[in-house]
Design a protein around this motif. Structure first.
Motif, PDB file in Angstrom:
ATOM      1  N   THR A  64       8.869  -7.164   7.080  1.00  0.00           N
ATOM      2  CA  THR A  64       8.531  -6.180   6.041  1.00  0.00           C
ATOM      3  C   THR A  64       7.916  -4.897   6.573  1.00  0.00           C
ATOM      4  O   THR A  64       7.776  -3.939   5.807  1.00  0.00           O
ATOM      5  CB  THR A  64       7.544  -6.804   5.028  1.00  0.00           C
ATOM      6  N   LYS A 140       5.920   0.798   6.033  1.00  0.00           N
ATOM      7  CA  LYS A 140       6.632  -0.162   5.194  1.00  0.00           C
ATOM      8  C   LYS A 140       7.452   0.607   4.170  1.00  0.00           C
ATOM      9  O   LYS A 140       6.956   1.564   3.569  1.00  0.00           O
ATOM     10  CB  LYS A 140       5.667  -1.097   4.464  1.00  0.00           C
ATOM     11  N   ASP A 261       1.874  -7.981   2.883  1.00  0.00           N
ATOM     12  CA  ASP A 261       2.725  -7.545   1.788  1.00  0.00           C
ATOM     13  C   ASP A 261       2.314  -8.292   0.519  1.00  0.00           C
ATOM     14  O   ASP A 261       2.074  -9.502   0.548  1.00  0.00           O
ATOM     15  CB  ASP A 261       4.203  -7.771   2.120  1.00  0.00           C
TER      16      ASP A 261
END
Length: 270
Positions: A64, A140, A261
């Motif tokens: 991620t 990200k 995340d």
């Protein structure tokens, strides 16, 4: 407050090449001793800059996010730092002085400053003063949600962020740079602090992927089934659902910069 950063240079030629790095399906440990000059990269659009790329999306590795340690020589920097318009960013300064421009607003940077930069944000950065500017950069891609606006940019110093202690202890706390209840954010970057003897008293096993960079202190860290000794400048990557726990050792606080995340449905495709 002092913050670890990659040492650079090169070990002496008579050093023992057997190290403590680990790369597995469940976790990775990249010790500070491996972060030397010969493993740095230069980036397009950046001047006087070298980076240690600690994590990147890769089969069997981070999924991620990407995480860099960035060193910018005095006067260096970038007017076009990120080529990906979907990439949001977090910067955490560990050394030197800098100037961050977000749109038309300028911010002075010093060790301990944190900046959140949303996707598509117009930002620029320059090293000021006589010593290199050093910072961590986490990237990200933003996961938008219909009807939910993207978060705005902000800059804050860690001294102005409260340390929230976990229930039932005065030895384990977290400084949260974003409100954990604000669903606009699809990831968090926090500083986690353990006083000597502090611990995570169970093996955390959860969906969040982690990047951990040790800023200060030492600990025994449980990664999957292995207890690993970590210290200043070591980086750990933990895959989703990798069991983890921690026992702070030594005579000073054990502190790390933590990525995870959050706040989104898991994708149903690989």
């Amino acid at each position: 407050m002092s913050y670890a950063f990659p040492p650079g240079g090169l070990p002496p030629m008579d050093a023992n090449p057997e190290g403590s790095a680990v790369f597995s399906d469940a976790y990775a440990v990249i010790p500070a001793n491996t972060m030397r000059d010969i493993v740095t990269s230069s980036l397009p659009g950046w001047e006087g800059t070298r980076v240690w790329i600690l994590a990147r999306p890769l089969s069997g590795f981070a999924e991620t996010f990407a995480q860099y340690a960035v060193e910018v020589a005095p006067g260096g920097g970038s007017h076009s730092p990120d080529p990906d318009p979907q990439a949001q960013a977090s910067l955490f300064v560990t050394g030197g002085q800098g100037r961050l421009r977000i749109g038309k607003t300028k911010h002075k940077l010093e060790p301990g400053h944190y900046a959140y930069l949303p996707a598509g944000c117009d930002w620029r950065i320059k090293a000021m003063g006589d010593t290199p500017l050093q910072f961590h950069w986490i990237r990200k891609r933003h996961e938008p949600v219909p009807g939910l606006p993207a978060p705005g940019a902000f800059v804050v110093h860690e001294r102005d962020v409260p340390l929230n202690m976990m229930p039932g202890t005065d030895k384990w706390g977290t400084q949260r740079f974003a409100d954990p209840n604000d669903l606009r954010f699809d990831y968090h970057v926090n500083i986690v602090t353990f006083q000597p003897g502090g611990r995570i008293p169970f093996a955390e096993t959860h969906v969040m992927e982690h990047g951990l960079y040790v800023l200060q202190g030492q600990a025994q860290y449980l990664l999957n089934t292995d207890w690993v000794e970590v210290g200043p400048g070591d980086f750990m990557w933990l895959r989703a659902f990798c069991p983890q726990a921690c026992i702070a050792t030594g005579n000073e606080p054990f502190r790390y910069l933590l990525y995870k995340d959050v706040n989104r449905h898991p994708s149903l495709t690989l």
